[in-house]
Every structure is written in structure tokens, then in C-alpha cells.
Design an enzyme around this catalytic site. Structure first.
Site, mmCIF file in Angstrom:
data_model
loop_
_atom_site.group_PDB
_atom_site.id
_atom_site.type_symbol
_atom_site.label_atom_id
_atom_site.label_comp_id
_atom_site.label_asym_id
_atom_site.label_seq_id
_atom_site.Cartn_x
_atom_site.Cartn_y
_atom_site.Cartn_z
ATOM 1 N N LYS A 35 -2.708 -4.484 3.181
ATOM 2 C CA LYS A 35 -2.749 -5.477 4.265
ATOM 3 C C LYS A 35 -4.071 -6.226 4.156
ATOM 4 O O LYS A 35 -5.138 -5.620 3.993
ATOM 5 C CB LYS A 35 -2.656 -4.727 5.593
ATOM 6 C CG LYS A 35 -2.487 -5.574 6.829
ATOM 7 C CD LYS A 35 -2.307 -4.634 8.029
ATOM 8 C CE LYS A 35 -2.140 -5.389 9.322
ATOM 9 N NZ LYS A 35 -2.041 -4.459 10.464
ATOM 10 N N SER A 110 1.902 -5.298 13.184
ATOM 11 C CA SER A 110 1.245 -6.390 12.500
ATOM 12 C C SER A 110 1.158 -6.198 10.981
ATOM 13 O O SER A 110 0.695 -7.105 10.282
ATOM 14 C CB SER A 110 -0.163 -6.585 13.058
ATOM 15 O OG SER A 110 -0.936 -5.448 12.860
ATOM 16 N N SER A 134 1.455 -1.138 14.742
ATOM 17 C CA SER A 134 1.461 -2.034 13.596
ATOM 18 C C SER A 134 1.853 -1.455 12.253
ATOM 19 O O SER A 134 2.150 -2.213 11.338
ATOM 20 C CB SER A 134 0.092 -2.699 13.459
ATOM 21 O OG SER A 134 -0.108 -3.525 14.591
#
Lengths: 421, 108
Positions: A35, A110, A134
Site C-alpha cells: 500500500k 482503505s 482498512s
């Protein structure tokens, strides 16, 4: 994408193997996706904000240094939502990340970039982060395994975001994978590197061999309590069906006992966590968005502007809400301890429920910009419980029919119920 | 940064992202403008068989094959670069959902 660097690294690893006839480490040669806000030296670090586009990582994040030394290859960095505080993944830099199984729906967030990439098998193991769901939301939405570890296990230094030094609600870094073994391999490798040596906040507990932890090893049943609903937002039919399918299979195993978990004031948990998410009144988030003039995305408005719990807290209020958090954790621990079947040598409760089996969300992947109920994931962030997501099933419209004549419990429940259509 | 410039930065970000897959060999396949709702079968249609096999192997099996020399890292990494590049094209869209009524911009 980092093709040149990845191939150069792969060549180095192949040459090493050819020369030494052994791997560099447990992740030798394996591509691992990351990420974007988990920093890489010299690479962009925007955390989903247009105004942060020119920021660069000063150094590799600690967790990435460990994975690198284990021999992995970094080849892809994945996108995040504006503010990082959506359980979807849209930003004004790259647009919307959709669900690979149905592109009218969200991939979750997320870490939704990870979710979508793994969902399409463009990765088999990825690194995400989680402060409200997330890691788990994209894992569930895209049919993957994902782990939200307890805080202070996986080192987090080197990540970017707003409000980084705050400690009243701690974000964690953790793995998403196409297999359960991938999750275990990640945790084992990271903890074998003794991250507490470079990040002293991490606790000095190695990855424990799970078999010795199970009650079966001590001649007792594994007690699994099922959370059918948090009594605030009722899960959609496919979720209930999935829970029933898992329970049916578990009931066939001799050393397993199934009970029901009664939720304890999950609405209070949301009140607390929603208040401490943005203790500065979301000033850092607002500044980051407005600095570039980029538009506010719907879910940024939802979690910040439309969130009744967001206000700037005084020092005393931060202390107050932190103590509310601790009171809630103790109260929840009492609920857990009340399931004990006996007492140990020192008077401690024994034989409690071992694990809660729960929905990851109030439905399957929602349509874009509709993911507004965090309660099935943020609940465990507030309590700081480790939470593993695993795939069970997919929605089947022939079986999963909307409940007719359902009377919603409250506004959030009503919103969720109408999404079922 | 002037408030006027956010779209320019966004364009730079998208160009950066799109340029980043140019280093992948063979080039990432083109995708149709007309995509099905479920994208998951597309990689198998567009990638080579060995790439599909590698990318659909679990991480624990891959690390074993890599550790024993059965597979080399360059082959594995290249397979994932190809599939990831394709994934990037498939799931990242600049389309904003119409329910909120903002303007739509297509970049394909």
C-alpha cells in the site's frame, strides 16, 4: 508499478541463488505488493492527497526493511482513498478502484488497491494498514484473507498519513493474501526479525506456534461464539447465510462448541472511536485536502464533515475519551470473562470463549460511495483485538433474497437495508 | 500549490501511473472498452499459460519453489508484473458514480 527495479532485484536474487545454492531468506524471490502510504525511500508518499503528490519517503518503512532482508521483491504500490479514512478506495489522483468481481461495487478500503490487485491475482501477498477496517474490508470484498494484528506487533514506522504521532487510536500494518498460509508466513517472518529491536514500542512476543495455543492441546473444546448481528445494523441475507454455512461445518467437528455472542454496546464503541479518530477536529485532513483545492469526495465528507462526533478535543477531553476507551475495553473483557467455565490456580477465569466469529461488514461489497457503516470492523480496532478475515462464499441472488417487511432499528440500519436492493 | 492546479497534478499522477507499466515485457495487454461486470476471468484470457499458473499459485508454494530453485525469481516477478499491470488497467477507473451527480471524465 516498479518493473525496472523489480526485475533488477529479481536478477540479483537469481544470481545469488546460483552462486550460493541457497535462498537469501524465507521470502526469497517473492513479489510482495505494498500500500502506497507505507514508505519506500525516494518514492512518492501522497497517502491519497493531491497536495502531498511531491512528498517522498525518506527511508523504507521498518516493515519493508524486514521483508526486503527476507528476500522479497517490491514491484507494485497500491492506491488508497482520499484521507485514508474511507472503507472504499477513491482519490482525486487516480480515481476510483472497483471490485474485480463486480465493477459497480467497491473493492473496499482503505487498502482497496491491495484488495483489487490480490482479487485479480496480480499479487499473492500484500501489505496494508488498518485503523477502522482498512485491511479487512478489502479482504472481505475481494474474497481474500486479511489480518488486522494487535497493535504494537508489526512495526509501523515509515508510514505516512495525518495525525501520525497520536496514540489514542492506533493504526496497524498487516497482511492481505490469497491464502491463509501467506498470512502466517508474513507474521512469522516479520516477528522472527525481532522488530522490537528497531521499534521499541513493539512487544517482545514472537509468533507463537498456534497448535500449542489451542485449548484442544489441553483437552478442552474450542469455544466459538457467533456474532449474528451487532444489534445496530443487521447484516444482509448473504452474510447470515455465510455465517450459517460456517457454523454448519464447525458443528460437525467434535472438539468445537458453538455459542452465540451477545454484542455489548457496540454503539458506544462507535461513539468513542469516531470521537478519537480526529482529535484535532480533522484539521490535518482538512488542510491536506484544501491545500490543493481538490474536491471533497463523498466519503471524506461523510467521515469528517457529516460526522457528528468530530470536534477538536482539548487535552482534558483527549484524556477523558482515552479513559472511556479503557473503561469500554474493561467492560468488554468482563463480558468475555463471564463466559468462563472455571477458575485457575490464581483465581483467574478459565475456559472462556476462544474466538468470536463475526461478519466483516453489514453486507457484501457495497455500490460505490455507499460504504458508511464501519461498526463491524472498527469495533475490533477500538478493543484492539486481532481479527482475521477469510473468504466463505459469494452472493447468489437466487438464494440471497432481501428480507421483506423488515423494520429497521435506526437510521443507519435503514440505510443499510435499502442498500440490499 | 495554487488551488487551480489540482487537475494538473492529477493528470501528472495518472501519466506517472500509466508510464510505470511501460517497462513490463511483453507489454501489458490492451483491454476492451467494453468490459464485463465481473473482471476476474479476463487475466486468464489475456496472459500466457505459465503466467497464469504462477500468479494463481499460493505464496507458500511459490516461496518453496523459489527456495528450491524450481522457479527463478525473474520468471515469477515478470508474471506478477504482467498480471498487476493488467489489473491496474482493469480496476482503476476515473469514472465517478453518477449518483452524486459530479462530472464524468474518461481516460482510457
Amino acid at each position: 508499478m516498479l518493473p525496472e527495479e523489480a526485475l533488477s532485484r529479481a536478477k540479483y536474487l537469481d544470481d545469488y541463488f546460483n552462486e550460493h545454492k541457497r535462498p537469501v531468506g524465507p521470502f526469497h524471490g517473492l513479489p510482495i505488493s505494498v500500500k502506497e502510504h507505507i514508505g519506500m525511500e525516494g518514492k512518492g508518499l501522497n497517502a491519497g492527497f493531491v497536495s502531498w503528490w511531491n512528498r517522498k519517503g525518506a527511508d523504507d518503512a521498518n516493515v519493508l526493511k524486514i521483508l526486503w532482508r527476507a528476500g522479497c521483491v517490491f514491484y507494485a504500490r497500491t492506491t488508497e482513498p482520499q484521507t485514508l479514512m474511507h472503507i472504499e478506495t477513491s482519490n482525486n489522483l487516480y480515481g476510483v478502484t472497483v471490485n474485480p468481481c463486480n465493477r459497480d461495487l467497491t473493492s473496499g478500503g482503505s487498502s482497496g488497491g491491495e484488495g483489487a490487485l490480490l482479487g485479480l491475482r496480480g499479487s499473492c501477498l500484500g501489505v496494508g494498514s488498518d485503523i477502522g477496517g482498512s485491511i479487512r474490508s478489502p479482504s472481505a470484498n475481494c474474497g481474500l484473507y486479511g489480518l488486522r494484528p494487535s497493535s504494537y506487533r508489526v512495526p509501523t514506522n515509515g508510514s505516512s498519513g495525518t495525525m501520525l504521532p497520536e496514540e489514542h487510536i492506533v493504526g496497524v500494518i498487516g497482511p492481505l493474501s490469497t491464502s491463509l498460509e501467506g498470512i502466517k508466513l508474513f507474521m512469522k517472518t516479520v516477528l522472527s526479525a525481532k522488530p522490537w529491536l528497531i521499534e521499541p514500542s513493539c512487544v517482545t512476543i514472537p509468533w507463537r506456534d498456534q497448535d500449542s495455543q489451542l485449548p484442544i492441546a489441553h483437552g478442552q473444546k474450542l469455544r466459538i461464539a457467533v456474532l449474528w448481528s451487532d444489534e445496530i445494523v443487521k447484516p444482509h441475507p448473504p452474510i447470515i447465510r455465510a455465517l450459517n454455512e460456517v457454523v454448519a461445518k464447525l458443528q460437525n467437528i467434535p472438539d468445537v462448541e458453538i455459542l452465540t455472542w451477545e454484542p455489548y454496546k457496540h454503539d458506544e464503541a462507535w461513539e468513542i472511536i469516531a470521537t478519537i479518530y480526529f482529535a484535532d477536529g480533522a484539521k490535518e485532513e482538512i488542510d491536506a485536502i484544501e491545500a490543493s483545492g481538490e474536491p471533497w469526495l463523498p466519503l471524506s465528507k461523510f467521515i469528517i464533515q457529516e460526522n457528528p462526533h468530530v470536534k477538536r478535543l482539548s487535552i482534558e477531553e483527549v484524556w477523558y475519551w482515552t479513559s472511556r476507551r479503557e473503561q469500554y475495553r474493561r467492560a468488554y473483557a468482563k463480558v468475555w470473562n463471564d463466559t468462563a467455565t472455571g477458575t485457575g490456580l490464581n483465581g483467574e477465569p478459565e475456559g472462556m470463549v476462544d474466538v468470536i466469529l463475526a461478519p466483516v461488514g453489514p453486507g457484501a461489497a457495497p455500490p460505490l460511495d455507499q460504504s458508511k457503516y464501519w461498526g463491524y470492523t472498527s469495533q475490533w480496532n477500538l478493543l484492539d483485538y486481532p481479527a482475521l478475515v477469510f473468504p466463505v462464499s459469494k452472493v447468489d441472488p437466487a438464494i440471497d433474497k432481501t428480507e421483506v417487511g423488515y423494520a429497521p432499528m435506526n437510521e443507519q440500519d435503514a440505510f443499510n437495508h435499502q442498500l440490499c436492493e | 500549490m495554487a488551488k487551480r492546479n489540482w487537475r494538473e497534478v492529477a493528470k501528472a499522477a495518472q501519466d506517472f501511473r500509466d508510464d510505470s507499466i511501460k517497462g513490463v515485457e511483453p507489454p501489458v495487454p490492451e483491454i476492451s472498452l467494453y468490459l464485463p461486470r465481473n473482471l476476474t476471468s479476463i487475466p486468464r484470457e489475456l496472459l500466457a499459460q505459465d503466467e497464469v499458473l504462477i500468479t494463481e499459485t499460493s505464496p507458500e508454494e511459490l516461496v518453496k519453489s523459489l527456495a528450491s530453485g524450481k522457479l527463478n525469481s525473474t520468471t515469477v516477478v515478470n508474471a506478477f508484473l504482467r498480471r498487476a499491470g493488467l489489473a491496474q488497467k482493469l480496476v482503476l477507473t476515473l469514472k465517478r458514480p453518477t449518483i452524486i451527480g459530479t462530472s464524468l471524465t474518461f481516460y482510457f
